[in-house]
Structure formats: C-alpha cells, structure tokens
Write an enzyme that holds these catalytic residues in place. Structure first.
Site, mmCIF file in Angstrom:
data_model
loop_
_atom_site.group_PDB
_atom_site.id
_atom_site.type_symbol
_atom_site.label_atom_id
_atom_site.label_comp_id
_atom_site.label_asym_id
_atom_site.label_seq_id
_atom_site.Cartn_x
_atom_site.Cartn_y
_atom_site.Cartn_z
ATOM 1 N N ASP A 5 9.501 -14.058 -10.057
ATOM 2 C CA ASP A 5 9.297 -12.792 -9.337
ATOM 3 C C ASP A 5 10.659 -12.114 -9.254
ATOM 4 O O ASP A 5 11.694 -12.706 -9.577
ATOM 5 C CB ASP A 5 8.760 -13.084 -7.926
ATOM 6 C CG ASP A 5 8.537 -11.808 -7.106
ATOM 7 O OD1 ASP A 5 8.097 -10.793 -7.679
ATOM 8 O OD2 ASP A 5 8.824 -11.825 -5.886
ATOM 9 N N SER A 6 10.643 -10.874 -8.762
ATOM 10 C CA SER A 6 11.907 -10.177 -8.562
ATOM 11 C C SER A 6 12.720 -10.817 -7.432
ATOM 12 O O SER A 6 13.915 -10.602 -7.341
ATOM 13 C CB SER A 6 11.631 -8.725 -8.200
ATOM 14 O OG SER A 6 10.816 -8.680 -7.042
ATOM 15 N N TYR B 154 12.042 -4.673 -8.095
ATOM 16 C CA TYR B 154 11.507 -4.194 -9.371
ATOM 17 C C TYR B 154 10.612 -2.963 -9.146
ATOM 18 O O TYR B 154 10.355 -2.216 -10.078
ATOM 19 C CB TYR B 154 10.647 -5.270 -10.037
ATOM 20 C CG TYR B 154 11.396 -6.378 -10.745
ATOM 21 C CD1 TYR B 154 12.788 -6.488 -10.722
ATOM 22 C CD2 TYR B 154 10.687 -7.338 -11.464
ATOM 23 C CE1 TYR B 154 13.433 -7.519 -11.380
ATOM 24 C CE2 TYR B 154 11.330 -8.369 -12.129
ATOM 25 C CZ TYR B 154 12.703 -8.462 -12.085
ATOM 26 O OH TYR B 154 13.338 -9.492 -12.748
ATOM 27 N N CYS C 165 4.567 -11.531 -9.905
ATOM 28 C CA CYS C 165 5.063 -10.232 -9.472
ATOM 29 C C CYS C 165 4.082 -9.180 -9.981
ATOM 30 O O CYS C 165 3.827 -9.091 -11.191
ATOM 31 C CB CYS C 165 6.452 -10.001 -10.070
ATOM 32 S SG CYS C 165 7.102 -8.355 -9.718
ATOM 33 N N GLU D 36 11.736 -8.475 3.190
ATOM 34 C CA GLU D 36 12.952 -9.167 2.741
ATOM 35 C C GLU D 36 13.997 -9.219 3.864
ATOM 36 O O GLU D 36 14.811 -10.121 3.915
ATOM 37 C CB GLU D 36 13.552 -8.473 1.501
ATOM 38 C CG GLU D 36 12.714 -8.611 0.244
ATOM 39 C CD GLU D 36 13.054 -9.856 -0.585
ATOM 40 O OE1 GLU D 36 14.148 -10.408 -0.417
ATOM 41 O OE2 GLU D 36 12.196 -10.267 -1.399
ATOM 42 N N CYS E 163 0.922 -6.807 -4.063
ATOM 43 C CA CYS E 163 2.342 -7.175 -4.107
ATOM 44 C C CYS E 163 2.448 -8.586 -3.544
ATOM 45 O O CYS E 163 1.843 -8.890 -2.508
ATOM 46 C CB CYS E 163 3.160 -6.198 -3.270
ATOM 47 S SG CYS E 163 4.900 -6.657 -3.139
ATOM 48 N N HIS F 26 4.730 -10.002 -2.060
ATOM 49 C CA HIS F 26 5.406 -10.131 -0.766
ATOM 50 C C HIS F 26 4.423 -10.038 0.414
ATOM 51 O O HIS F 26 4.708 -10.519 1.500
ATOM 52 C CB HIS F 26 6.429 -9.013 -0.580
ATOM 53 C CG HIS F 26 7.731 -9.248 -1.262
ATOM 54 N ND1 HIS F 26 7.863 -9.259 -2.627
ATOM 55 C CD2 HIS F 26 8.973 -9.470 -0.757
ATOM 56 C CE1 HIS F 26 9.126 -9.477 -2.938
ATOM 57 N NE2 HIS F 26 9.820 -9.610 -1.821
HETATM 58 N N1 DGL Z 1 6.977 -9.065 -5.451
HETATM 59 C C1 DGL Z 1 6.955 -7.858 -6.238
HETATM 60 C C2 DGL Z 1 5.550 -7.455 -6.594
HETATM 61 O O1 DGL Z 1 4.611 -8.226 -6.451
HETATM 62 C C3 DGL Z 1 7.573 -6.660 -5.571
HETATM 63 C C4 DGL Z 1 8.965 -6.695 -5.187
HETATM 64 C C5 DGL Z 1 9.843 -5.695 -5.870
HETATM 65 O O2 DGL Z 1 9.663 -4.460 -5.745
HETATM 66 O O3 DGL Z 1 10.724 -6.159 -6.532
HETATM 67 O O4 DGL Z 1 5.346 -6.361 -7.043
#
Ligand code: DGL
Length: 273
Positions: free
Chosen positions: A13-14, A45, A76, A157, A189, A191
């Site tokens: 993931d990012s 990302y 991600c 975060e 997402c 997160h």
């Molecule tokens: N965890 C990433 C996703 O599922 C998003 C985080 C990011 O923007 O880097 O899109």
C-alpha cells in the site's frame, strides 16, 4: 495460472492503511507468511499522478518478488483503480495478482441491500470511476453516488480516529447531499476500516457499510484454495517494510494491524551500497 513454490503473500500500500487488509489475511489464512511493504516515503497516492503510482508499484512488485512472494496483493484502492491493468501485465505469470476493488464489487453486487449505493475514497479512486463503472456493468439500474473524501487519509495517518475531530470530519463528508438516501456505503480506501464504526454510527446502523479488508482476505482464501489441502507459505516470520520510517508510523501501524508489529525501513529507490 499455476504459480509454483510456497512463497509468502506480498501485500503493499502507499502507507500503513493496507495493514487492515494484511490483518484480515492473517486472520483468514494464519498459516501463510506475509511480506508487507508500505510506501510511506511517497504517501499519499490519492493525489499522485498515475505515472508515478505505476513507477512506485512496479518497484515494490520487484521488491516483493525478490522475497519470493507467490502472491502480489495491491492493498491500495488507488493503485487498484488507476494502474491495475498495467501492473497486472507487469506481474504477468510471476505471481498471482490480486487487487482490492474486484472482490469488493463482487461482494456488493451479490449481497446488495436496497437500490442506492455510495462510494467514498481518495480523489484518484473516485475520479477513475472504477467502482461506479464496475458496479454499473453488473447492475445498471443501481444508483451509485461517489464522493472523494481526501481529508480522511491524513486524518487517520495523524491518529485522529476516535475523537471530536474525526467525528466532525466524518459528519461533514457523509452529510453531503450526493450520499443522501444510500442503503450501502463502500469504503473505497484501505485506511477507512479503522473508522468503520464511527461511520456506521453516523448512519445509526441503518446503512450497510462494506470495506475491502475481510472481503479481499476471503477472496484470497478462495483463490489459494485454503482448507482444501493446498500448500501454505514456507514457515518464516512475517515482515513489514516501509520506505520511510518515523517513530510515529511504528505507533499507528499497531492500530491498523490490530497488533503491535516491528517496521523495518527499506528504500528500494536508494542505491544499495
Ligand atoms: N490506502 C490507499 C487507498 O486504499 C490510500 C492512501 C493514499 O492516498 O495514499 O487508496
């Protein structure tokens, strides 16, 4: 596709958000070893160009293949929404390639509640139309409303997950008229599972809130045929790498993985001496 060997499951993931998926994979497939890579040096990302996301994703794929991973799981949504076809082609027959959007779309279309669904995610994920288009292909009559919620990733975060600040931001986004009257909300997402309860509470538990973590882990179990006599990873310890390390990432990683873990810093973009 046949991938030989008992290599580990590579997940990336990012940042630390994909640990929600890693945690679900560990719950569903405890005998598997995982190698996790969080590209914390290039986070987020959600606001990065597809060219850069593809460049980062390929390098991370090489890193995971270098650890003999037999699965590359892009935990991600932004990668899965913007560069998946190119990345899947790049992985080719070197590993089993899994994204987080297809399993979630399958789950939603199979067990849909009501006639109107909402999707929230990063700007890149929402602007790609990936969820909207994939759902509409199967259920053209369903109303699908999408909303970019870019503040949620930095908020999470930064550790604002159970307080007045996070509740105010969640309330402001979910009160948007585009999400009015939805029966299902897709958390697009990785997160967002950490704020799922607050989101459910906002809707007074009347909306089906779905996230990718468990759904993707279950899909992976089906792909690997767990419980039907397939081989699992060779026994070795799980490892968690990040491209940039601060004490803070170490602290919040435990919230996402639901267990304290040790992060190792490795920057694949730096020359190895
Ligand atoms: N965890 C990433 C996703 O599922 C998003 C985080 C990011 O923007 O880097 O899109």
């Amino acid at each position: 596709m046949t991938i030989s060997g008992n290599g580990p499951i590579g997940i990336f993931d990012s940042g630390v958000g994909g640990l929600t998926v890693a945690s679900a994979v560990k719950q569903i497939l405890p005998a598997e070893t995982i190698i996790y890579f969080g590209d914390t040096a290039h986070l987020p990302y959600g606001d990065t160009s597809p060219e850069a996301i593809l460049h980062y994703s390929k390098k991370i794929t090489d890193f995971l293949l270098g650890h003999n991973c037999r699965v590359i799981l892009a935990a991600c949504n932004t990668v899965s929404a913007t560069v998946w076809e190119e990345l899947e082609e790049y992985i080719g027959n070197r590993a089993i390639a899994v994204n987080v959007i297809d399993p979630l779309v399958n789950r939603v279309v199979k067990s849909l509640k009501g006639s109107s669904a909402g999707v929230i995610g990063t700007k890149n994920t929402i602007n790609s139309g990936a969820y909207h288009n994939k759902i509409k292909m199967v259920l053209p009559g369903l109303r699908v409303s999408s909303l970019a919620t870019p503040l949620l990733v930095p908020m999470i975060e930064e550790g604002f997950v159970y307080d007045d600040i996070s509740n105010a931001i969640i309330r402001a986004y979910l009160s948007d008229t585009r999400l009015k009257g939805i029966d299902t909300l897709i958390l697009g997402c990785t997160h967002y599972p950490v704020i799922k309860n607050q989101i459910r509470k906002f809707y007074e538990f009347r909306v089906d809130v779905v996230d990718s973590a468990m759904t993707v882990a279950e899909e992976l179990r089906d792909i690997l045929g767990a419980g039907r006599g397939q081989k699992t990873s060779d026994e070795m310890a799980d490892r968690f790498f990040v491209s940039d390390h601060t004490e803070y990432f170490g602290k919040i990683a435990g919230i996402f993985f639901e267990k304290q873990i040790r992060l190792e810093k490795y920057d694949p973009w730096k020359q190895v001496m």
